[in-house]
Design a protein around this motif. Structure first.
Motif, PDB file in Angstrom:
ATOM      1  N   LEU A  48      38.760 -49.869  36.927  1.00  0.00           N
ATOM      2  CA  LEU A  48      39.378 -48.550  36.844  1.00  0.00           C
ATOM      3  C   LEU A  48      38.969 -47.720  38.047  1.00  0.00           C
ATOM      4  O   LEU A  48      37.829 -47.806  38.497  1.00  0.00           O
ATOM      5  CB  LEU A  48      38.944 -47.857  35.548  1.00  0.00           C
ATOM      6  CG  LEU A  48      39.538 -46.486  35.282  1.00  0.00           C
ATOM      7  CD1 LEU A  48      39.910 -46.341  33.817  1.00  0.00           C
ATOM      8  CD2 LEU A  48      38.580 -45.379  35.677  1.00  0.00           C
ATOM      9  N   MET A  49      39.907 -46.914  38.534  1.00  0.00           N
ATOM     10  CA  MET A  49      39.632 -45.962  39.609  1.00  0.00           C
ATOM     11  C   MET A  49      39.787 -44.555  39.067  1.00  0.00           C
ATOM     12  O   MET A  49      40.753 -44.267  38.363  1.00  0.00           O
ATOM     13  CB  MET A  49      40.651 -46.104  40.747  1.00  0.00           C
ATOM     14  CG  MET A  49      40.663 -47.411  41.440  1.00  0.00           C
ATOM     15  SD  MET A  49      42.029 -47.513  42.643  1.00  0.00           S
ATOM     16  CE  MET A  49      41.582 -46.224  43.792  1.00  0.00           C
ATOM     17  N   VAL A  50      38.844 -43.677  39.398  1.00  0.00           N
ATOM     18  CA  VAL A  50      39.009 -42.239  39.195  1.00  0.00           C
ATOM     19  C   VAL A  50      39.343 -41.714  40.580  1.00  0.00           C
ATOM     20  O   VAL A  50      38.508 -41.755  41.482  1.00  0.00           O
ATOM     21  CB  VAL A  50      37.731 -41.578  38.636  1.00  0.00           C
ATOM     22  CG1 VAL A  50      37.939 -40.074  38.493  1.00  0.00           C
ATOM     23  CG2 VAL A  50      37.344 -42.208  37.294  1.00  0.00           C
ATOM     24  N   LEU A  51      40.574 -41.262  40.755  1.00  0.00           N
ATOM     25  CA  LEU A  51      41.136 -41.033  42.080  1.00  0.00           C
ATOM     26  C   LEU A  51      41.565 -39.586  42.275  1.00  0.00           C
ATOM     27  O   LEU A  51      42.458 -39.102  41.577  1.00  0.00           O
ATOM     28  CB  LEU A  51      42.329 -41.977  42.258  1.00  0.00           C
ATOM     29  CG  LEU A  51      43.097 -41.976  43.548  1.00  0.00           C
ATOM     30  CD1 LEU A  51      42.210 -42.317  44.733  1.00  0.00           C
ATOM     31  CD2 LEU A  51      44.259 -42.959  43.451  1.00  0.00           C
ATOM     32  N   PRO A  76      43.622 -52.609  39.005  1.00  0.00           N
ATOM     33  CA  PRO A  76      42.802 -51.573  38.351  1.00  0.00           C
ATOM     34  C   PRO A  76      43.655 -50.511  37.663  1.00  0.00           C
ATOM     35  O   PRO A  76      44.760 -50.190  38.117  1.00  0.00           O
ATOM     36  CB  PRO A  76      42.021 -50.962  39.522  1.00  0.00           C
ATOM     37  CG  PRO A  76      42.861 -51.204  40.723  1.00  0.00           C
ATOM     38  CD  PRO A  76      43.570 -52.513  40.468  1.00  0.00           C
ATOM     39  N   LEU A  77      43.127 -49.986  36.596  1.00  0.00           N
ATOM     40  CA  LEU A  77      43.704 -48.797  35.992  1.00  0.00           C
ATOM     41  C   LEU A  77      43.412 -47.622  36.920  1.00  0.00           C
ATOM     42  O   LEU A  77      42.409 -47.650  37.644  1.00  0.00           O
ATOM     43  CB  LEU A  77      43.073 -48.533  34.624  1.00  0.00           C
ATOM     44  CG  LEU A  77      43.338 -49.586  33.552  1.00  0.00           C
ATOM     45  CD1 LEU A  77      42.326 -49.449  32.425  1.00  0.00           C
ATOM     46  CD2 LEU A  77      44.759 -49.462  33.038  1.00  0.00           C
ATOM     47  N   ILE A  78      44.257 -46.603  36.891  1.00  0.00           N
ATOM     48  CA  ILE A  78      44.040 -45.435  37.745  1.00  0.00           C
ATOM     49  C   ILE A  78      44.079 -44.170  36.902  1.00  0.00           C
ATOM     50  O   ILE A  78      45.080 -43.892  36.238  1.00  0.00           O
ATOM     51  CB  ILE A  78      45.096 -45.339  38.865  1.00  0.00           C
ATOM     52  CG1 ILE A  78      45.026 -46.573  39.773  1.00  0.00           C
ATOM     53  CG2 ILE A  78      44.892 -44.056  39.676  1.00  0.00           C
ATOM     54  CD1 ILE A  78      46.131 -46.633  40.823  1.00  0.00           C
ATOM     55  N   LEU A  79      42.983 -43.422  36.943  1.00  0.00           N
ATOM     56  CA  LEU A  79      42.902 -42.086  36.353  1.00  0.00           C
ATOM     57  C   LEU A  79      42.923 -41.103  37.516  1.00  0.00           C
ATOM     58  O   LEU A  79      41.974 -41.036  38.288  1.00  0.00           O
ATOM     59  CB  LEU A  79      41.625 -41.930  35.530  1.00  0.00           C
ATOM     60  CG  LEU A  79      41.299 -40.523  35.020  1.00  0.00           C
ATOM     61  CD1 LEU A  79      42.408 -39.982  34.127  1.00  0.00           C
ATOM     62  CD2 LEU A  79      39.974 -40.507  34.289  1.00  0.00           C
ATOM     63  N   MET A  80      44.033 -40.394  37.679  1.00  0.00           N
ATOM     64  CA  MET A  80      44.183 -39.416  38.749  1.00  0.00           C
ATOM     65  C   MET A  80      43.435 -38.156  38.331  1.00  0.00           C
ATOM     66  O   MET A  80      43.508 -37.733  37.174  1.00  0.00           O
ATOM     67  CB  MET A  80      45.668 -39.122  38.935  1.00  0.00           C
ATOM     68  CG  MET A  80      46.049 -38.506  40.224  1.00  0.00           C
ATOM     69  SD  MET A  80      45.940 -39.582  41.657  1.00  0.00           S
ATOM     70  CE  MET A  80      47.341 -40.641  41.484  1.00  0.00           C
ATOM     71  N   LEU A  94      51.685 -39.553  38.081  1.00  0.00           N
ATOM     72  CA  LEU A  94      52.043 -40.683  37.228  1.00  0.00           C
ATOM     73  C   LEU A  94      53.086 -41.572  37.901  1.00  0.00           C
ATOM     74  O   LEU A  94      53.022 -42.799  37.809  1.00  0.00           O
ATOM     75  CB  LEU A  94      52.525 -40.175  35.865  1.00  0.00           C
ATOM     76  CG  LEU A  94      51.459 -39.430  35.053  1.00  0.00           C
ATOM     77  CD1 LEU A  94      52.075 -38.801  33.807  1.00  0.00           C
ATOM     78  CD2 LEU A  94      50.294 -40.341  34.693  1.00  0.00           C
ATOM     79  N   ALA A  95      54.026 -40.970  38.619  1.00  0.00           N
ATOM     80  CA  ALA A  95      55.062 -41.742  39.316  1.00  0.00           C
ATOM     81  C   ALA A  95      54.467 -42.578  40.451  1.00  0.00           C
ATOM     82  O   ALA A  95      55.011 -43.624  40.805  1.00  0.00           O
ATOM     83  CB  ALA A  95      56.142 -40.810  39.863  1.00  0.00           C
ATOM     84  N   SER A  96      53.350 -42.140  41.005  1.00  0.00           N
ATOM     85  CA  SER A  96      52.720 -42.895  42.091  1.00  0.00           C
ATOM     86  C   SER A  96      52.014 -44.149  41.592  1.00  0.00           C
ATOM     87  O   SER A  96      51.625 -44.998  42.385  1.00  0.00           O
ATOM     88  CB  SER A  96      51.731 -42.007  42.852  1.00  0.00           C
ATOM     89  OG  SER A  96      50.576 -41.782  42.073  1.00  0.00           O
ATOM     90  N   GLY A  97      51.832 -44.231  40.278  1.00  0.00           N
ATOM     91  CA  GLY A  97      51.193 -45.411  39.707  1.00  0.00           C
ATOM     92  C   GLY A  97      49.977 -45.140  38.849  1.00  0.00           C
ATOM     93  O   GLY A  97      49.353 -46.062  38.332  1.00  0.00           O
ATOM     94  N   ALA A  98      49.618 -43.869  38.675  1.00  0.00           N
ATOM     95  CA  ALA A  98      48.463 -43.537  37.831  1.00  0.00           C
ATOM     96  C   ALA A  98      48.770 -43.849  36.365  1.00  0.00           C
ATOM     97  O   ALA A  98      49.905 -43.687  35.906  1.00  0.00           O
ATOM     98  CB  ALA A  98      48.099 -42.072  37.980  1.00  0.00           C
ATOM     99  N   ASP A  99      47.749 -44.283  35.659  1.00  0.00           N
ATOM    100  CA  ASP A  99      47.886 -44.554  34.233  1.00  0.00           C
ATOM    101  C   ASP A  99      47.619 -43.307  33.399  1.00  0.00           C
ATOM    102  O   ASP A  99      48.072 -43.206  32.263  1.00  0.00           O
ATOM    103  CB  ASP A  99      46.899 -45.651  33.814  1.00  0.00           C
ATOM    104  CG  ASP A  99      47.194 -46.951  34.528  1.00  0.00           C
ATOM    105  OD1 ASP A  99      48.207 -47.588  34.179  1.00  0.00           O
ATOM    106  OD2 ASP A  99      46.451 -47.306  35.461  1.00  0.00           O
ATOM    107  N   SER A 100      46.879 -42.368  33.986  1.00  0.00           N
ATOM    108  CA  SER A 100      46.551 -41.120  33.311  1.00  0.00           C
ATOM    109  C   SER A 100      46.247 -40.071  34.373  1.00  0.00           C
ATOM    110  O   SER A 100      46.005 -40.411  35.531  1.00  0.00           O
ATOM    111  CB  SER A 100      45.352 -41.327  32.385  1.00  0.00           C
ATOM    112  OG  SER A 100      45.107 -40.179  31.601  1.00  0.00           O
ATOM    113  N   TYR A 101      46.255 -38.798  33.966  1.00  0.00           N
ATOM    114  CA  TYR A 101      46.067 -37.692  34.903  1.00  0.00           C
ATOM    115  C   TYR A 101      45.169 -36.662  34.235  1.00  0.00           C
ATOM    116  O   TYR A 101      45.445 -36.234  33.111  1.00  0.00           O
ATOM    117  CB  TYR A 101      47.432 -37.073  35.221  1.00  0.00           C
ATOM    118  CG  TYR A 101      47.477 -36.137  36.411  1.00  0.00           C
ATOM    119  CD1 TYR A 101      47.970 -36.572  37.633  1.00  0.00           C
ATOM    120  CD2 TYR A 101      47.061 -34.817  36.308  1.00  0.00           C
ATOM    121  CE1 TYR A 101      48.052 -35.716  38.728  1.00  0.00           C
ATOM    122  CE2 TYR A 101      47.128 -33.954  37.386  1.00  0.00           C
ATOM    123  CZ  TYR A 101      47.635 -34.409  38.596  1.00  0.00           C
ATOM    124  OH  TYR A 101      47.710 -33.565  39.690  1.00  0.00           O
ATOM    125  N   ALA A 102      44.090 -36.287  34.892  1.00  0.00           N
ATOM    126  CA  ALA A 102      43.168 -35.263  34.393  1.00  0.00           C
ATOM    127  C   ALA A 102      43.063 -34.162  35.435  1.00  0.00           C
ATOM    128  O   ALA A 102      43.219 -34.412  36.632  1.00  0.00           O
ATOM    129  CB  ALA A 102      41.797 -35.862  34.113  1.00  0.00           C
TER     130      ALA A 102
END
Length: 124
Positions: A48-51, A76-80, A94-102
């Protein structure tokens, strides 16, 4: 235990998230910008990435697009993570490929819970 890559140009945020996720039992890697994150991903498997979205050289949106376009396995999962909280910003993340957004500012318990939920969703 999951391997998590934290990507943020703010050293204080990287250190805070790194400590919190290590306490939560994760193996943590860090990168200060997009190119460094891609280098880490080329060298290490990451769950997972926190990005962060707003970074110099390459935005988190571009990093996410490149990660999704690459044949990495496992992907990897991506948490933006961003201070930009408008619905359009979230949709772009989310459109860029993130699985979630915080959004920033964030609470450590809420963010670690979001990481754990994403990881649990993958293993389910």
């Amino acid at each position: 235990m999951a391997r998590v890559l934290i990507v943020d140009d703010d050293e204080d945020i990287r250190e805070l998230l790194s400590l919190a996720l290590r306490i939560a039992g994760h193996d943590v890697l860090t990168a200060s910008d997009g190119p460094a994150a891609l280098d880490v991903l080329d060298a290490e498997p990451v769950d997972l990435m926190v990005l962060d979205v707003s970074m110099p050289q390459m935005s988190g949106l571009e990093v996410a697009r490149r990660v999704r376009a690459s044949p990495r396995s496992p992907e990897p999962l991506i948490l933006m993570l961003s201070a930009m909280a408008d619905p359009g910003d979230i949709a772009a993340g989310l459109a860029s490929g993130a699985d979630s957004y915080a959004t920033k500012p964030f609470s450590i318990p809420v963010l670690t819970q979001a990481v754990d939920e994403l990881l649990q969703g993958r293993s389910a």
